[in-house]
Design an enzyme around this catalytic site. Structure first.
Site, PDB file in Angstrom:
ATOM      1  N   HIS A  95       0.841  -1.214   0.000  1.00 40.32           N
ATOM      2  CA  HIS A  95       0.000   0.000   0.000  1.00 40.32           C
ATOM      3  C   HIS A  95       0.870   1.256   0.000  1.00 40.32           C
ATOM      4  CE1 HIS A  95      -0.409   0.385   4.707  1.00 40.32           C
ATOM      5  NE2 HIS A  95       0.649   0.986   4.282  1.00 40.32           N
ATOM      6  N   GLU A 112      -5.084   0.554  -0.199  1.00 37.04           N
ATOM      7  CA  GLU A 112      -4.815  -0.853   0.100  1.00 37.04           C
ATOM      8  C   GLU A 112      -5.015  -1.732  -1.148  1.00 37.04           C
ATOM      9  OE1 GLU A 112      -3.436  -1.532   2.818  1.00 37.04           O
ATOM     10  OE2 GLU A 112      -4.675  -1.279   4.592  1.00 37.04           O
TER      11      GLU A 112
HETATM   12  P1  PGA Z   1       6.279   2.211   7.988  1.00 36.26           P
HETATM   13  O1  PGA Z   1       4.897   2.327   7.208  1.00 36.26           O
HETATM   14  O2  PGA Z   1       7.103   3.372   7.538  1.00 36.26           O
HETATM   15  O3  PGA Z   1       5.882   2.340   9.432  1.00 36.26           O
HETATM   16  O4  PGA Z   1       6.858   0.905   7.632  1.00 36.26           O
HETATM   17  C1  PGA Z   1       4.865   2.587   5.859  1.00 36.26           C
HETATM   18  C2  PGA Z   1       3.459   2.495   5.364  1.00 36.26           C
HETATM   19  O5  PGA Z   1       2.653   1.726   5.907  1.00 36.26           O
HETATM   20  O6  PGA Z   1       3.136   3.194   4.381  1.00 36.26           O
END
Ligand code: PGA
Length: 244
Positions: free
Chosen positions: A138, A143
């Site tokens: 995503h 999503e």
């Molecule tokens: P993260 O999340 O940087 O905490 O890995 C990225 C995202 O879900 O877009």
């Protein structure tokens, strides 16, 4: 597409801050698109340092965040609004009037996305957008699905995202199931995109996207392959499964 592979998370963060610094210095009233999550924390830390020590000036900069959970007050420590003030806005001289983050408490979430896109258009569009990626591919809260919304609006979070993001909440059951997210069109209309990726947990998804070179709604980040100014900044662990 530019790809930069770095030795470490710190180097990834500095290289990202270099790009944002250059853009802000070239255009003081730049329109930023900003992301939350673990990955941008080092970049924000570096931008704060450059503001404090090197006079990087954000006083005329405008910003739009990618997304916010529905049902979380801005004061909720798990909200993205809280995160953005904690990590960045409270420590730089951005004018708070120029900060936009989707309102997770809006009475009309369905219409809210339309209003948000309108605000982005009125600002002249996003000049440079910072993105992270979920382990499921995503971007923002777009999503994996059969179809992806072009416009900003309400999205249902997948089980995977709820599990991944539960580390920011008391428990999994406290994670909201819906969010307001920029749409795929709103993301791709950004003039310049910087995607930052760190850690071996992201290696499978980055390998799949960059090795296959195919677009699918099942991996929303593949749509970035269609944009003509995307820079991927990956640390070497995140990049370890790329074979191109
Ligand atoms: P993260 O999340 O940087 O905490 O890995 C990225 C995202 O879900 O877009």
């Amino acid at each position: 597409m530019n790809i930069i592979v770095t030795e470490s998370y710190e180097e990834m963060s500095k290289k990202t801050a270099d790009i944002f610094e250059r853009e802000v210095r070239n255009n003081p009233s730049l329109v930023l698109g900003l992301a939350t999550g673990s990955t941008p924390i080092g970049t924000y830390r570096e931008l704060v340092r450059r503001h404090k020590e090197e006079e990087l000036d954000f006083s005329s900069v405008r910003s739009f965040n990618l997304d916010e959970y529905i049902g979380l007050e801005p004061e909720n420590t798990s909200s993205y609004t809280y995160y953005m003030y904690e990590q960045l806005f409270n420590h730089i001289n951005i004018d708070k009037k120029n900060v936009r983050i989707p309102d997770g408490m809006t009475e009309d979430p369905v219409r809210y996305g339309e209003k948000y896109d309108q605000l982005i258009r009125e600002a002249g569009g996003i000049d440079i957008l910072l993105l992270g990626i979920g382990t499921n591919g995503h971007i923002a809260f777009m999503e994996p699905d059969e179809e992806l919304s072009v416009d900003s609006g309400v999205v249902e979070l997948t089980k995977q995202t709820i599990k991944d993001n539960s580390r920011f909440f008391e428990s999994k059951k406290h994670v909201p199931t819906q969010a307001i997210s920029m749409g795929m069109g709103s993301i791709l209309r950004a003039k310049k995109i910087v995607m930052i990726v760190s850690g071996k947990v992201k290696a499978p998804i980055i390998g799949e996207i960059l090795n296959n070179g195919r677009v699918t709604t099942k991996i929303p980040a593949t749509f970035l392959l269609l944009h003509n100014d995307v820079t991927w900044i990956c640390d070497k662990e995140a990049y370890s499964r790329v074979t191109i």
